[in-house]
Design a protein around this motif. Structure first.
Motif, mmCIF file in Angstrom:
data_model
loop_
_atom_site.group_PDB
_atom_site.id
_atom_site.type_symbol
_atom_site.label_atom_id
_atom_site.label_comp_id
_atom_site.label_asym_id
_atom_site.label_seq_id
_atom_site.Cartn_x
_atom_site.Cartn_y
_atom_site.Cartn_z
ATOM 1 N N UNK A 131 -43.005 16.807 15.860
ATOM 2 C CA UNK A 131 -41.760 17.012 16.592
ATOM 3 C C UNK A 131 -41.024 18.245 16.081
ATOM 4 N N UNK A 132 -40.172 18.761 16.952
ATOM 5 C CA UNK A 132 -39.274 19.846 16.586
ATOM 6 C C UNK A 132 -38.026 19.250 15.949
ATOM 7 N N UNK A 133 -37.762 19.629 14.706
ATOM 8 C CA UNK A 133 -36.565 19.160 14.021
ATOM 9 C C UNK A 133 -35.677 20.357 13.681
ATOM 10 N N UNK A 134 -34.428 20.083 13.387
ATOM 11 C CA UNK A 134 -33.494 21.146 13.035
ATOM 12 C C UNK A 134 -32.797 20.817 11.717
ATOM 13 N N UNK A 135 -32.410 21.862 11.025
ATOM 14 C CA UNK A 135 -31.655 21.687 9.782
ATOM 15 C C UNK A 135 -30.922 22.982 9.479
ATOM 16 N N UNK A 136 -29.974 22.917 8.570
ATOM 17 C CA UNK A 136 -29.284 24.114 8.127
ATOM 18 C C UNK A 136 -30.264 25.023 7.365
ATOM 19 N N UNK A 137 -30.128 26.329 7.573
ATOM 20 C CA UNK A 137 -31.013 27.278 6.914
ATOM 21 C C UNK A 137 -30.894 27.178 5.394
ATOM 22 N N UNK A 138 -29.706 26.908 4.902
ATOM 23 C CA UNK A 138 -29.497 26.773 3.462
ATOM 24 C C UNK A 138 -30.272 25.611 2.880
ATOM 25 N N UNK A 139 -30.287 24.461 3.585
ATOM 26 C CA UNK A 139 -31.062 23.305 3.121
ATOM 27 C C UNK A 139 -32.554 23.626 3.122
ATOM 28 N N UNK B 142 -35.701 13.360 23.641
ATOM 29 C CA UNK B 142 -36.648 13.127 24.734
ATOM 30 C C UNK B 142 -37.639 14.271 24.911
ATOM 31 N N UNK B 143 -37.406 15.411 24.241
ATOM 32 C CA UNK B 143 -38.254 16.589 24.432
ATOM 33 C C UNK B 143 -38.976 17.049 23.165
ATOM 34 N N UNK C 60 -30.904 28.319 23.811
ATOM 35 C CA UNK C 60 -30.824 27.208 24.765
ATOM 36 C C UNK C 60 -32.150 26.468 24.860
ATOM 37 N N UNK C 61 -33.239 27.230 24.859
ATOM 38 C CA UNK C 61 -34.567 26.606 24.939
ATOM 39 C C UNK C 61 -34.809 25.721 23.722
ATOM 40 N N UNK C 62 -34.532 26.242 22.533
ATOM 41 C CA UNK C 62 -34.763 25.485 21.305
ATOM 42 C C UNK C 62 -33.866 24.256 21.229
ATOM 43 N N UNK C 63 -32.622 24.398 21.627
ATOM 44 C CA UNK C 63 -31.711 23.257 21.612
ATOM 45 C C UNK C 63 -32.185 22.161 22.569
#
Length: 395
Positions: free
Chosen positions: A87-95, A133-134, A124-127
């Motif tokens: 899956x695509x996950x997100x996090x702060x660049x610092x972390x 669901x995506x 927008x695409x990444x978000x």
């Protein structure tokens, strides 16, 4: 639910909504992040991700296609079957940087030379792709991973504006060769890979196939171009080394003695010595034959299961079954008998033929086997010849 829990829930939902609706400033940028290899096998190939940075709106996020959920239903079963959901996950660049600093791995960023509309479209695409669901996708180590996703996303957004060429790739390597480049210090890991993966990875890889490795995605972007209006320019505007890996003294005396080559050599010498002793005393070590046939049979069953019962694309046509012959698992129990059945003589002869066929396959590079197997193949032939000679006479 306590009041403070409601507060954090509202704050969390607000933050998601904030990012999904935000209009980035003119100072916002999109970067490709490439991370160097680590000391563990699963980190040996490096990593790739996207970074969205907007100092005005205080956005500094990593979009990481290389994560999976251990708690997903039937995770381990699906993993074994090759149904790998990443899956695509997100996090702060610092972390994100903290992890790589701790693991002593270098990190580089390539800021892409995009206009504001292209930056916003990528964001927008990444978000949208990161929504629950995506975000899931079916992972494939060679063709759909954290590295290949980077180029795929940019091509989807920029379409024919961007051009990736592979002129910087001058070698002609197979997938197995490319894996070997990154597993020089992972001897047992490389041995396991060579044992589990089939002849399909010994064909010459196309230049695009190289891009399952983050280093090659890095160079692909370094050599890519983008066309805006009538101007064609490099896709990467700026490359920065964010973290440098510290050189460590990793030398450990005598570690080579525990490598697959020396371990299997030691086992082979034991089998050879016991075979010679059996030959001189005219007695057969039934327990030795049972162990040899049982273990090679177990390995053979595992090879065939990976080939025929999983969705792993790289485990097809695995010719390791030529030496690790699955029926050995059953024959092992016959070898516990004092008097061997007559048919075993022909069975042992058949095993020798399989090993000689395997050597031909190896020479022709239809499948390249791990070099640590060579001494084992020799001693197996010696043991099988001994069993042929003595199967009718020894108790």
């Amino acid at each position: 639910m306590k009041l403070k829990h409601y507060f954090f829930l509202v704050l969390f939902l607000f933050s998601i909504n904030f990012y999904s609706q935000i209009n980035l400033s003119q100072k916002a940028s999109i970067s490709v992040v490439t991370c160097g290899p680590g000391s563990e096998l699963y980190t040996a190939f490096g990593h790739s991700a996207f970074r969205v940075y907007d100092p005005v709106n205080k956005v500094d996020k990593i979009y990481n296609y290389g994560t999976f959920n251990f708690n997903a239903p039937n995770f381990y079963l699906n993993f074994a079957k090759g149904k790998l959901t990443y899956q695509l996950s997100t996090t702060r660049f610092g972390y994100f940087l903290q992890v790589y600093r701790y693991e002593n791995r270098w990190v580089k960023t390539q800021e892409l030379d995009l206009n504001h509309e292209e930056v916003q479209a990528t964001f927008n695409f990444l978000e949208n792709n990161a929504k629950p669901e995506n975000r899931d996708y079916q992972y494939d180590f060679f063709y759909d991973n954290c590295s290949t996703k980077i180029e795929d996303v940019i091509k989807i957004i920029l379409q024919d504006k961007v051009t990736f060429n592979n002129n910087h790739i001058t070698s002609n390597k197979s997938h197995r060769d490319l894996i070997a480049d990154y597993t020089k210090n992972q001897k047992w890991g490389k041995f396991g890979i060579d044992l589990a993966l089939g002849s399909v990875i010994d064909k010459e890889a196309s230049k695009d196939d190289y891009k399952f490795l983050p280093d090659y995605i890095f160079y692909a972007f370094e050599n890519a171009t983008i066309k805006n209006d009538s101007e064609t320019k490099p896709l990467v505007k700026n490359t920065i080394t964010i973290l440098k890996a510290q050189k460590l003294n990793t030398f450990k005396p005598l570690t080579y003695l525990t490598t697959p080559f020396f371990t299997i050599l030691f086992i082979s010498l034991i089998i050879a010595f016991l075979t010679y002793k059996n030959f001189k005393t005219k007695k057969r070590s039934k327990w030795l034959d049972f162990i040899v046939f049982f273990i090679t049979g177990i390995i053979g069953v595992a090879v065939l299961l990976l080939w025929f019962t999983t969705d792993h694309t790289a485990t097809y046509k695995n010719l390791n079954f030529l030496w690790a012959f699955a029926p050995n698992l059953i024959v092992a129990f016959y070898l516990l008998k004092a008097q061997l059945p007559k048919w075993t003589l022909y069975y042992f002869l058949f095993l020798i033929i399989l090993i000689f066929f395997m050597i031909v396959v190896w020479i022709l590079k239809i499948q390249v086997f791990n070099s640590a197997l060579l001494t084992l193949l020799i001693v197996l032939v010696v043991r099988y010849l001994f069993l042929i000679k003595t199967s009718k006479t020894l108790a």
